[in-house]
Design a protein around this motif. Structure first.
Motif: not given
Length: 123
Positions: A90-95
Motif C-alpha cells: 500500500r505504501k512501501p517506504t523502507g527496504v
C-alpha cells in the motif's frame, strides 16, 4: 553532498559509495569520493513515482521502494531493472535485504513489515 533534490533515504553501496533517493523522482549513486556515478532514471530509462527506501544487496544490485507505484524494483549492475514486488503493497517506504536473499519492506500503509524471498545464492 550538495545539489540533491529532496533527499529521502540513503544506503551504503559497495566500494564505499552510497545511494540516495530523491523526492523529485530519482535515485542517485555516488562514489566513495562523493562524486555522482549515475542516476538510475538516466542509466536505466526508468520512471520513478516517488522513490523511498533504498538498499544494496550482496551482488551489488540496488533495490528501490516506490511509494507512488507501490512497487520494489531491483537495478542490477548490468542488465535491465526487475520488478520484484508489484502487488500487495500500500505504501512501501523502507527496504532492506539480507545476505540470505530476503527482502524486507516497511509498508506504512498497512503498518507492517513484509518479508519476501527474491534470490537464492548457491551454497
Amino acid at each position: 553532498v550538495p545539489n540533491l533534490q529532496g533527499p529521502r533515504y540513503v544506503s551504503p553501496a559497495p566500494n564505499g559509495g552510497f545511494v540516495v533517493s530523491e523526492e523529485c523522482g530519482d535515485v542517485k549513486v555516488f562514489t566513495s569520493s562523493r562524486k555522482l556515478l549515475c542516476s538510475l532514471s538516466s542509466k536505466y530509462g526508468h520512471r520513478f513515482g516517488n522513490p523511498a527506501g533504498v538498499c544494496v544487496d550482496v551482488d551489488g544490485s540496488i533495490l528501490v521502494a516506490d511509494e507512488q507505484h507501490r512497487t520494489v524494483h531491483l537495478f542490477p549492475e548490468r542488465g535491465a531493472p526487475v520488478c520484484l514486488v508489484s502487488a500487495g503493497l500500500r505504501k512501501p517506504t523502507g527496504v532492506a535485504c539480507s545476505s540470505f536473499g530476503h527482502l524486507f519492506v516497511a509498508d506504512a500503509g498497512e503498518n507492517c513489515v513484509k518479508v519476501f524471498k527474491y534470490h537464492v545464492r548457491p551454497p
